[in-house]
Design a protein around this motif. Structure first.
Motif, PDB file in Angstrom:
ATOM      1  N   PRO A   1       0.801  -1.224   0.000  1.00  0.00           N
ATOM      2  CA  PRO A   1       0.000   0.000   0.000  1.00  0.00           C
ATOM      3  C   PRO A   1       0.840   1.283   0.000  1.00  0.00           C
ATOM      4  O   PRO A   1       0.466   2.271  -0.645  1.00  0.00           O
ATOM      5  CB  PRO A   1      -0.828  -0.119   1.284  1.00  0.00           C
ATOM      6  CG  PRO A   1      -0.896  -1.580   1.573  1.00  0.00           C
ATOM      7  CD  PRO A   1       0.425  -2.123   1.112  1.00  0.00           C
ATOM      8  N   GLU A   2       1.968   1.282   0.691  1.00  0.00           N
ATOM      9  CA  GLU A   2       2.782   2.494   0.757  1.00  0.00           C
ATOM     10  C   GLU A   2       3.402   2.823  -0.590  1.00  0.00           C
ATOM     11  O   GLU A   2       3.398   3.989  -1.022  1.00  0.00           O
ATOM     12  CB  GLU A   2       3.871   2.338   1.819  1.00  0.00           C
ATOM     13  CG  GLU A   2       3.340   2.305   3.243  1.00  0.00           C
ATOM     14  CD  GLU A   2       4.460   2.231   4.266  1.00  0.00           C
ATOM     15  OE1 GLU A   2       5.643   2.317   3.870  1.00  0.00           O
ATOM     16  OE2 GLU A   2       4.138   2.086   5.454  1.00  0.00           O
ATOM     17  N   ALA A   3       3.904   1.813  -1.270  1.00  0.00           N
ATOM     18  CA  ALA A   3       4.471   2.043  -2.597  1.00  0.00           C
ATOM     19  C   ALA A   3       3.390   2.470  -3.583  1.00  0.00           C
ATOM     20  O   ALA A   3       3.616   3.359  -4.421  1.00  0.00           O
ATOM     21  CB  ALA A   3       5.172   0.779  -3.096  1.00  0.00           C
ATOM     22  N   ALA A   4       2.209   1.858  -3.486  1.00  0.00           N
ATOM     23  CA  ALA A   4       1.101   2.226  -4.365  1.00  0.00           C
ATOM     24  C   ALA A   4       0.677   3.670  -4.121  1.00  0.00           C
ATOM     25  O   ALA A   4       0.394   4.411  -5.072  1.00  0.00           O
ATOM     26  CB  ALA A   4      -0.078   1.279  -4.139  1.00  0.00           C
ATOM     27  N   ASP A   5       0.651   4.078  -2.873  1.00  0.00           N
ATOM     28  CA  ASP A   5       0.296   5.442  -2.515  1.00  0.00           C
ATOM     29  C   ASP A   5       1.268   6.439  -3.156  1.00  0.00           C
ATOM     30  O   ASP A   5       0.864   7.424  -3.776  1.00  0.00           O
ATOM     31  CB  ASP A   5       0.305   5.565  -0.987  1.00  0.00           C
ATOM     32  CG  ASP A   5       0.043   6.971  -0.496  1.00  0.00           C
ATOM     33  OD1 ASP A   5      -0.774   7.683  -1.111  1.00  0.00           O
ATOM     34  OD2 ASP A   5       0.652   7.359   0.517  1.00  0.00           O
ATOM     35  N   ARG A   6       2.555   6.161  -3.023  1.00  0.00           N
ATOM     36  CA  ARG A   6       3.565   7.053  -3.611  1.00  0.00           C
ATOM     37  C   ARG A   6       3.456   7.084  -5.131  1.00  0.00           C
ATOM     38  O   ARG A   6       3.545   8.151  -5.755  1.00  0.00           O
ATOM     39  CB  ARG A   6       4.972   6.618  -3.192  1.00  0.00           C
ATOM     40  CG  ARG A   6       5.271   6.815  -1.708  1.00  0.00           C
ATOM     41  CD  ARG A   6       6.752   6.626  -1.421  1.00  0.00           C
ATOM     42  NE  ARG A   6       7.210   5.284  -1.749  1.00  0.00           N
ATOM     43  CZ  ARG A   6       7.197   4.264  -0.891  1.00  0.00           C
ATOM     44  NH1 ARG A   6       6.732   4.419   0.341  1.00  0.00           N
ATOM     45  NH2 ARG A   6       7.648   3.063  -1.259  1.00  0.00           N
TER      46      ARG A   6
ATOM     47  N   ALA B   1       0.686   9.997   0.975  1.00  0.00           N
ATOM     48  CA  ALA B   1       1.347  10.666  -0.149  1.00  0.00           C
ATOM     49  C   ALA B   1       0.322  11.384  -1.032  1.00  0.00           C
ATOM     50  O   ALA B   1       0.504  12.552  -1.400  1.00  0.00           O
ATOM     51  CB  ALA B   1       2.154   9.665  -0.972  1.00  0.00           C
ATOM     52  N   VAL B   2      -0.759  10.690  -1.369  1.00  0.00           N
ATOM     53  CA  VAL B   2      -1.805  11.308  -2.190  1.00  0.00           C
ATOM     54  C   VAL B   2      -2.509  12.421  -1.418  1.00  0.00           C
ATOM     55  O   VAL B   2      -2.725  13.518  -1.939  1.00  0.00           O
ATOM     56  CB  VAL B   2      -2.825  10.248  -2.659  1.00  0.00           C
ATOM     57  CG1 VAL B   2      -3.986  10.912  -3.388  1.00  0.00           C
ATOM     58  CG2 VAL B   2      -2.154   9.235  -3.575  1.00  0.00           C
ATOM     59  N   LEU B   3      -2.854  12.144  -0.172  1.00  0.00           N
ATOM     60  CA  LEU B   3      -3.555  13.148   0.629  1.00  0.00           C
ATOM     61  C   LEU B   3      -2.670  14.361   0.894  1.00  0.00           C
ATOM     62  O   LEU B   3      -3.154  15.498   0.938  1.00  0.00           O
ATOM     63  CB  LEU B   3      -4.030  12.536   1.938  1.00  0.00           C
ATOM     64  CG  LEU B   3      -5.144  11.490   1.817  1.00  0.00           C
ATOM     65  CD1 LEU B   3      -5.381  10.802   3.154  1.00  0.00           C
ATOM     66  CD2 LEU B   3      -6.436  12.122   1.315  1.00  0.00           C
ATOM     67  N   GLY B   4      -1.372  14.139   1.058  1.00  0.00           N
ATOM     68  CA  GLY B   4      -0.471  15.251   1.286  1.00  0.00           C
ATOM     69  C   GLY B   4      -0.325  16.137   0.065  1.00  0.00           C
ATOM     70  O   GLY B   4      -0.280  17.362   0.167  1.00  0.00           O
ATOM     71  N   ARG B   5      -0.285  15.509  -1.107  1.00  0.00           N
ATOM     72  CA  ARG B   5      -0.094  16.284  -2.334  1.00  0.00           C
ATOM     73  C   ARG B   5      -1.401  16.882  -2.840  1.00  0.00           C
ATOM     74  O   ARG B   5      -1.397  17.950  -3.459  1.00  0.00           O
ATOM     75  CB  ARG B   5       0.520  15.393  -3.415  1.00  0.00           C
ATOM     76  CG  ARG B   5       0.996  16.179  -4.634  1.00  0.00           C
ATOM     77  CD  ARG B   5       1.829  15.322  -5.552  1.00  0.00           C
ATOM     78  NE  ARG B   5       3.085  14.898  -4.936  1.00  0.00           N
ATOM     79  CZ  ARG B   5       4.026  14.190  -5.582  1.00  0.00           C
ATOM     80  NH1 ARG B   5       3.847  13.848  -6.841  1.00  0.00           N
ATOM     81  NH2 ARG B   5       5.128  13.825  -4.967  1.00  0.00           N
ATOM     82  N   TYR B   6      -2.510  16.186  -2.592  1.00  0.00           N
ATOM     83  CA  TYR B   6      -3.800  16.623  -3.141  1.00  0.00           C
ATOM     84  C   TYR B   6      -4.838  16.908  -2.057  1.00  0.00           C
ATOM     85  O   TYR B   6      -6.037  16.881  -2.322  1.00  0.00           O
ATOM     86  CB  TYR B   6      -4.331  15.566  -4.118  1.00  0.00           C
ATOM     87  CG  TYR B   6      -3.589  15.584  -5.435  1.00  0.00           C
ATOM     88  CD1 TYR B   6      -3.886  16.526  -6.407  1.00  0.00           C
ATOM     89  CD2 TYR B   6      -2.569  14.676  -5.684  1.00  0.00           C
ATOM     90  CE1 TYR B   6      -3.199  16.558  -7.611  1.00  0.00           C
ATOM     91  CE2 TYR B   6      -1.864  14.702  -6.879  1.00  0.00           C
ATOM     92  CZ  TYR B   6      -2.189  15.651  -7.838  1.00  0.00           C
ATOM     93  OH  TYR B   6      -1.488  15.693  -9.026  1.00  0.00           O
TER      94      TYR B   6
END
Length: 203
Positions: A67-72, A98-103
């Motif tokens: 999940p972490e790699a997919a998120d990034r 990663a997604v929530l931080g960027r978007y």
């Protein structure tokens, strides 16, 4: 007043019917936006096939194994294509940091029942309609909201009433809500694209 097209990314786990309606509106000149990327966690999702048929880049990013790699990767792929706003169209995975931080504040989801009372983990699809009818409500709702780290929790952007009809079953209510969702999503995006609806914490 916004003049340049809104650059959209899409997330879908199956058919992505709201995403199809959004792309129809773009192609028909009714929505000032550009479809930049379709992503699914499901390699066999119909949304990937029809997006490719329309010439929209389509990508499978499985989430179960790492999940972490997919998120990034998801965050990077969206950013690489210039996506400004992510539209969730039946995406059944929780988004990562990663997604929530960027978007953050730029991810839209549509929920088929009144929030906050009929949302949260496990509350999707027919389960929502069963709970609404069991509660004896006079009406249900469709809610478009921003996505955060909790299921169905982010700030509400728009709500549409769905009256409960005599004799309604979970199946009939679900069908009526599903029929209303795509146009409601398009209308909300039209308001955002035109500047009539400003997202919270917009810069």
């Amino acid at each position: 007043m916004r003049t340049r097209p809104l650059k959209l990314g899409f997330l879908a786990s199956a058919n992505g019917s709201s995403a199809q309606a959004v792309m129809d509106a773009i192609e028909g000149g009714r929505l000032n936006a550009e479809a930049c990327l379709m992503v699914s966690n499901n390699r066999s999702a119909a949304a990937l096939a029809w997006a490719q048929d329309r010439g929209v880049p389509a990508l499978c990013v499985p989430t179960a194994a790492d999940p972490e790699a997919a998120d990034r990767r998801l965050a990077d792929e969206m950013a690489a294509r210039g996506v400004e706003l992510i539209v969730m169209s039946g995406y059944l995975r929780r988004l990562g940091p990663a997604v929530l931080g960027r978007y953050g504040g730029r991810i839209l989801n549509i929920h088929p029942g009144p929030l906050p009372d009929f949302g949260g983990q496990g509350m999707y699809g027919r389960r929502v309609h069963e709970a609404v009818l069991a509660a004896g409500l006079a009406e249900s709702s469709i809610v478009i909201h921003l996505v955060d780290e909790e299921y169905d929790h982010g700030p509400e952007l728009a709500r549409r009433r769905v009256p409960i009809q005599p004799g309604d079953t979970p199946e009939t209510l679900e069908a009526r809500v599903k029929a209303m969702e795509p146009a409601f999503f398009v209308e909300t995006l039209q308001q955002i694209a035109s500047g009539a609806l400003e997202l919270p914490d917009a810069a």
